[in-house]
Scaffold this motif. Structure first.
Motif, mmCIF file in Angstrom:
data_model
loop_
_atom_site.group_PDB
_atom_site.id
_atom_site.type_symbol
_atom_site.label_atom_id
_atom_site.label_comp_id
_atom_site.label_asym_id
_atom_site.label_seq_id
_atom_site.Cartn_x
_atom_site.Cartn_y
_atom_site.Cartn_z
ATOM 1 N N GLU A 51 0.822 -1.209 0.000
ATOM 2 C CA GLU A 51 0.000 0.000 0.000
ATOM 3 C C GLU A 51 0.858 1.262 0.000
ATOM 4 O O GLU A 51 0.523 2.250 -0.662
ATOM 5 C CB GLU A 51 -0.955 -0.008 1.194
ATOM 6 C CG GLU A 51 -2.009 -1.086 1.109
ATOM 7 C CD GLU A 51 -1.487 -2.506 1.362
ATOM 8 O OE1 GLU A 51 -2.043 -3.440 0.758
ATOM 9 O OE2 GLU A 51 -0.519 -2.679 2.135
ATOM 10 N N THR A 87 -5.832 2.964 1.916
ATOM 11 C CA THR A 87 -6.406 2.236 3.044
ATOM 12 C C THR A 87 -6.505 0.754 2.718
ATOM 13 O O THR A 87 -7.084 0.371 1.691
ATOM 14 C CB THR A 87 -7.802 2.787 3.389
ATOM 15 O OG1 THR A 87 -7.675 4.169 3.700
ATOM 16 C CG2 THR A 87 -8.411 2.053 4.576
ATOM 17 N N THR A 95 -9.364 -0.597 0.170
ATOM 18 C CA THR A 95 -10.752 -0.133 0.161
ATOM 19 C C THR A 95 -10.911 1.317 -0.266
ATOM 20 O O THR A 95 -12.037 1.775 -0.463
ATOM 21 C CB THR A 95 -11.387 -0.324 1.549
ATOM 22 O OG1 THR A 95 -10.603 0.390 2.514
ATOM 23 C CG2 THR A 95 -11.447 -1.806 1.923
ATOM 24 N N GLY A 96 -9.818 2.046 -0.395
ATOM 25 C CA GLY A 96 -9.935 3.426 -0.829
ATOM 26 C C GLY A 96 -8.580 4.106 -0.905
ATOM 27 O O GLY A 96 -7.622 3.682 -0.267
ATOM 28 N N ILE A 97 -8.553 5.148 -1.705
ATOM 29 C CA ILE A 97 -7.362 5.987 -1.841
ATOM 30 C C ILE A 97 -7.830 7.433 -1.766
ATOM 31 O O ILE A 97 -8.807 7.805 -2.429
ATOM 32 C CB ILE A 97 -6.639 5.741 -3.182
ATOM 33 C CG1 ILE A 97 -6.188 4.281 -3.282
ATOM 34 C CG2 ILE A 97 -5.450 6.706 -3.344
ATOM 35 C CD1 ILE A 97 -5.685 3.889 -4.665
ATOM 36 N N HIS A 98 -7.145 8.220 -0.950
ATOM 37 C CA HIS A 98 -7.457 9.647 -0.885
ATOM 38 C C HIS A 98 -6.206 10.437 -1.259
ATOM 39 O O HIS A 98 -5.148 10.256 -0.652
ATOM 40 C CB HIS A 98 -7.947 10.069 0.495
ATOM 41 C CG HIS A 98 -8.365 11.509 0.522
ATOM 42 N ND1 HIS A 98 -9.556 11.929 -0.036
ATOM 43 C CD2 HIS A 98 -7.739 12.611 0.979
ATOM 44 C CE1 HIS A 98 -9.641 13.243 0.093
ATOM 45 N NE2 HIS A 98 -8.553 13.684 0.702
ATOM 46 N N SER A 127 -4.282 6.188 -11.546
ATOM 47 C CA SER A 127 -5.706 6.233 -11.192
ATOM 48 C C SER A 127 -6.503 5.310 -12.106
ATOM 49 O O SER A 127 -7.399 4.585 -11.651
ATOM 50 C CB SER A 127 -6.267 7.650 -11.324
ATOM 51 O OG SER A 127 -5.753 8.515 -10.362
ATOM 52 N N THR A 133 -10.975 0.816 -7.359
ATOM 53 C CA THR A 133 -10.896 1.311 -5.981
ATOM 54 C C THR A 133 -11.439 2.735 -5.927
ATOM 55 O O THR A 133 -11.067 3.565 -6.756
ATOM 56 C CB THR A 133 -9.429 1.303 -5.507
ATOM 57 O OG1 THR A 133 -8.915 -0.021 -5.621
ATOM 58 C CG2 THR A 133 -9.297 1.776 -4.086
ATOM 59 N N PRO A 134 -12.282 3.050 -4.944
ATOM 60 C CA PRO A 134 -12.738 4.440 -4.804
ATOM 61 C C PRO A 134 -11.560 5.389 -4.545
ATOM 62 O O PRO A 134 -10.751 5.138 -3.666
ATOM 63 C CB PRO A 134 -13.682 4.398 -3.607
ATOM 64 C CG PRO A 134 -14.072 2.981 -3.442
ATOM 65 C CD PRO A 134 -12.909 2.172 -3.947
ATOM 66 N N ILE A 135 -11.486 6.450 -5.348
ATOM 67 C CA ILE A 135 -10.420 7.447 -5.209
ATOM 68 C C ILE A 135 -11.085 8.799 -4.958
ATOM 69 O O ILE A 135 -11.913 9.234 -5.761
ATOM 70 C CB ILE A 135 -9.522 7.511 -6.458
ATOM 71 C CG1 ILE A 135 -8.878 6.153 -6.737
ATOM 72 C CG2 ILE A 135 -8.458 8.600 -6.298
ATOM 73 C CD1 ILE A 135 -8.185 6.048 -8.083
ATOM 74 N N THR A 136 -10.712 9.425 -3.847
ATOM 75 C CA THR A 136 -11.236 10.753 -3.513
ATOM 76 C C THR A 136 -10.092 11.753 -3.542
ATOM 77 O O THR A 136 -8.925 11.379 -3.552
ATOM 78 C CB THR A 136 -11.932 10.739 -2.146
ATOM 79 O OG1 THR A 136 -11.000 10.281 -1.156
ATOM 80 C CG2 THR A 136 -13.161 9.844 -2.158
#
Length: 142
Positions: A51, A87, A95-98, A127, A133-136
């Motif tokens: 990660e 994360t 489960t996610g990337i910010h 990306s 994966t959800p990316i914010t």
């Protein structure tokens, strides 16, 4: 022209007690210890995780895509600083990337900066590779 980069990992032992070393072969810039504990425990000193390596790749790629887009629009950045938080949830995976970017871009207002950052987030090759994966994103001028 397409390019290919290489890295490899050597792992010894079981998942929980074992350890490995990831080598960045293409650049030759180093070998880095990796372990399961680095994935699941807070900041184990001296070891990395998949990660963290994804976070490094994503923040670098995003900055390249963003700086290119800004320059192409006639507003090259003086500075972009991007942090990627990846994360990992055991049993579920990533489960996610910010992404958090703070930029100095002469002649650009906040709204235009945020819009350009959102576009870069979508168009960054990393990306795109991670689109499952959800990316914010949080983007601000500094």
């Amino acid at each position: 022209m397409a390019t290919t980069r290489q890295a490899h990992n050597v792992w010894e032992g079981s998942l929980l007690e074992g350890k490995g070393v990831v080598s960045l072969d293409s650049s030759g810039i180093g070998e880095y210890p990796v372990s399961w504990a680095a994935r699941t425990e807070p900041a184990e000193s001296g070891r990395t995780s998949p990660e963290e390596l994804i976070a490094a790749a994503h923040s670098s790629c995003f900055n390249m895509a963003f700086s290119h887009a800004l320059a192409g629009a006639g507003t090259p950045p003086a500075r972009l600083e991007t942090k990627a938080d990846v994360t990992f949830q055991p049993g579920e995976g990533i489960t996610g990337i910010h992404l958090t970017v703070v930029g100095t871009v002469p002649g650009m207002d906040e709204a235009a900066f945020v819009k350009a950052a959102e576009d870069a987030k979508v168009n960054c090759p990393v990306s795109q590779a991670l689109r499952a994966t959800p990316i914010t994103l949080t983007a601000t001028l500094g």
